[in-house]
Design a protein around this motif. Sequence first.
Motif: not given
Length: 461
Positions: A28-39, A309-311
């Motif tokens: 029940r979050a008014p908003s949610l933002v996410a990001a993924v980093v690789r390499g 870190v391993a992935d």
Amino acid sequence: MTTPQEELLPGTRRALMHRIAVAQTEGRAPSLVAAVVRGGETVWTGARTSVEGHAPDEDVQYRIGSITKTFTAVLVLRLRDEGVLGLSDPVEEYLPGTGAGGATIAELLAHSGGLAAETPGPWWERTPGSLRPELSDVLGERPLLHPAGRRFHYSNPGYALLGAVVEELRNASWEDVLRREVLEPLGLHRTSVRPKAPHAGGWAVHPWADVLLPEPLEDLGRMAPAGQLWSTAGDLARFAAFLIEGDEQVLSAASLREMRTPAAPVEAADVASGYAYCLGLELRHQDGRALVGHTGSLPGFLACLTASVADDVSAVVLANCTSGPAPFTVAADLVRIVAEAEPRIPAPWQPLREAEPTLLELVGQWYWGTNAFALRLSADGLFSLEPLSGTGRRSLFRPTGDGTWVGLEGYYAGEFLKPVRRPDGPLSHLDLGSFVFTRRPYDDRAPVPGGVDPEGWRGIG
């Protein structure tokens, strides 16, 4: 922008979006933002919102709470690397009269200095910092609850002290030092002490009804180094890449490895939960994966940055509610989804450019007593010592330049590996912190401590 090779597969992107959609709905979050980093690159961002057509993007600021502590820790490690302070120095050396006793810089970084968890007086996160203008107001009359160095006890005032140390040694405000030494070099232009549009508002969601209450947005004053910052998913993604790779303008990869190493005493409950605190970073084990980063919360906001870190995969999750979605659980799931769906492709194997005969003479099977080990030389010029049974002490060793090798991890960290030759020249044994490793179990040609029975190996009968 990422190149086509770096882009995630459609199925992976859908799984990521599904995970944050569930988190936003069930939390029940008014908003949610996410990001993924690789390499080192941001490869995915996503957002969900309760406001039709107003989903935030990676450039919208949220308050990040205690992730601020990691930024403060970077400033302290910079001072250490410059020789301006030592991690074993007592904080009283730089801030006399605080009453923090003999707590060291490292102990404050690792929350093992014995300080109280919170400030005295009214809830500091929902009241203006002007109520606590001096360090004495932050620490109170009884700043210490435990002997320094004996136990992990999370302390927000401890990071207020560290921020004050930064100010004292740089002769500038914590805010100015942070901007000049970390934010600008790393290009974190949307990370700031005060909110800058566009930014999310902080909300409390009623626990038993789908209604909202706005939370106050206070300037924390002296407590700013513990939790003041505002940032974005985009900026924190770049910061996550820095925490894995380092940046010589800010902090070396070696110092960041040190920051990621557990530094606080671990209690029974922490062992059971797979939790340890490092130098400004949290280390958790989830789904068989080591994740390092930090969580954060202030009234109206939840945040998490975590990395495997391993992935070589990191995730950032930001929400504008006081409670609801569990940011670490969501971020850890985002890392797991990418790591499992698209495992890291290792770099091609490369041989050594040159192989010195004296080094090749050392590799192979060795015995410590009756325990068999393998010593291997890798293309990066390091030795690895591993038990052939698969369990036991292992370590990497780097050359010191004088014919010895120093351990880099585990039981043998800092210990010296020394090849020892017989008077007539042939290799006799390896001396590793006084342990004798021989080519045969209890080799009678080597100086095995306690000697070797002259009758040799025999049966029971």
